[in-house]
Design an enzyme around this catalytic site. Structure first.
Site, mmCIF file in Angstrom:
data_model
loop_
_atom_site.group_PDB
_atom_site.id
_atom_site.type_symbol
_atom_site.label_atom_id
_atom_site.label_comp_id
_atom_site.label_asym_id
_atom_site.label_seq_id
_atom_site.Cartn_x
_atom_site.Cartn_y
_atom_site.Cartn_z
ATOM 1 N N TYR A 100 3.717 -25.674 -29.454
ATOM 2 C CA TYR A 100 4.353 -25.823 -28.138
ATOM 3 C C TYR A 100 5.871 -25.608 -28.248
ATOM 4 O O TYR A 100 6.450 -24.826 -27.483
ATOM 5 C CB TYR A 100 4.058 -27.196 -27.529
ATOM 6 C CG TYR A 100 4.779 -27.375 -26.211
ATOM 7 C CD1 TYR A 100 4.360 -26.673 -25.076
ATOM 8 C CD2 TYR A 100 5.903 -28.191 -26.096
ATOM 9 C CE1 TYR A 100 5.041 -26.796 -23.865
ATOM 10 C CE2 TYR A 100 6.580 -28.317 -24.895
ATOM 11 C CZ TYR A 100 6.148 -27.621 -23.789
ATOM 12 O OH TYR A 100 6.830 -27.727 -22.592
ATOM 13 N N SER A 133 12.344 -25.205 -22.202
ATOM 14 C CA SER A 133 12.347 -26.651 -22.434
ATOM 15 C C SER A 133 13.464 -26.997 -23.408
ATOM 16 O O SER A 133 13.884 -26.144 -24.207
ATOM 17 C CB SER A 133 11.005 -27.066 -23.052
ATOM 18 O OG SER A 133 11.038 -28.418 -23.452
#
Ligand SMILES: NC(=O)c1ccc[n+]([C@@H]2O[C@H](COP(=O)([O-])OP(=O)(O)OC[C@H]3O[C@@H](n4cnc5c(N)ncnc54)[C@H](OP(=O)(O)O)[C@@H]3O)[C@@H](O)[C@H]2O)c1
Length: 269
Positions: free
Chosen positions: A152, A139
């Site tokens: 995360y 990401s």
């Protein structure tokens, strides 16, 4: 020759899109996630519409034994994996101190440990055959610390770093490793992660088909890192220019719930 792709997190979002892309290119697929019904419906559709063999292995990747069970099941069914897509993942939102610790640990298990485990189990066979491709879903979050989604962002930093290093180590082996680094994308992720009302998700999000197609092309081309979308590319350049303090502050602001900030401001607190 028919080749087979193993896709984790194929019941929704990017994994589902990636499964369709493999099937469109006439590759067989093995679909992994927890929601068996969704996987079976997708498998039936891909077999009917694309004429591929679509197998389903329901598994909870939060269970440390799951990767070994998946690989044992592949051996039992005599399936050789040419493409490994480590896509399953989720996030949580809020200050770490207030989070359910078990869910944070499960996130590390799903996003990081199961990815390393499946890669470690399947990579030796690919290298021995001098053929294979690995696609990991990292990401843009992995290039910066992310207050209010701290675990995360850290899991994605691991995925980005691990995959880039692996890609280098694999030069000349016939096997490639690619990390796709999307920014906010319209899937179930925002809702599952409690992040759909954040400033980040209120800005322009990319569609799942465009992000999946970008990742698929990058994997097939053997690229190390793939960042889809001009906005995401520009945002990453800005990270390089800003101080770490500024980068932390911007991420914190983007991860905050837009509505609650507005309410708090308008109520004067
Ligand atoms: N959407 C974004 O904004 C975005 C941005 C950057 C990176 N990513 C990454 O892209 C990947 C795919 O996410 P997405 O956006 O497609 O999200 P999504 O629509 O929520 O899909 C997530 C997939 O992961 C599976 N999964 C979650 N927990 C699992 C578990 N314990 N065991 C097995 N499978 C599990 C889900 O299946 P079940 O619920 O059926 O198990 C689902 O198929 C993730 O790694 C995510 O971090 C997403």
């Amino acid at each position: 020759m028919t080749k087979t792709a193993l896709i984790t997190g194929a019941s929704a979002g990017l994994g589902l899109e990636l499964a369709q892309l493999f099937a469109s290119d006439k590759h067989d697929v093995v679909l992994v996630a927890r929601r068996k019904d969704q996987l079976e419906a997708l498998a039936t559709r891909l077999a009917t519409e694309r004429g591929v063999v679509a197998r389903v292995i329901p598994a909870d990747l939060g269970d440390p034994g799951a990767p070994q069970r998946i690989v044992d099941e592949l051996k039992r069914r005599n399936v050789e994996i040419e493409f490994l897509v480590n896509n399953a993942g989720f996030g949580t939102t809020g200050p770490f101190v207030e989070r359910d610790l078990l869910r944070e640990l499960a996130m590390v298990q799903v996003n990081v440990t199961s990815l390393v485990h499946l890669t470690g189990l399947l990579l030796p066979g690919m290298v021995a055959r001098k053929s294979g491709r690995i696609l990991n879903l990292g990401s843009t979050a992995g290039f910066q610390p992310g207050p209010f989604m701290s675990v995360y962002y850290a899991t994605k930093a691991f995925v980005n770093s691990f995959t880039e290093a692996l890609s280098y180590e694999l030069h000349g082996t016939g096997v490639t490793a690619t990390v796709s680094c999307p920014g906010a994308t319209a899937t179930e992720f925002g809702k599952v992660s409690g992040n759909d009302r954040s400033r980040l998700f209120q800005m322009r999000v990319m569609s799942a088909p465009e992000v999946a197609a970008h990742a698929y092309r990058a994997m097939m081309a053997g690229k190390a890192v793939a960042v889809p979308g001009l906005l995401n590319k520009v945002a990453l350049q800005m990270l390089r220019l800003g101080s770490r303090g500024m980068v932390r502050g911007v991420a914190a602001r983007l991860n905050r719930d837009k509505t609650s900030l507005t309410v708090r401001r308008s109520s004067g607190s």
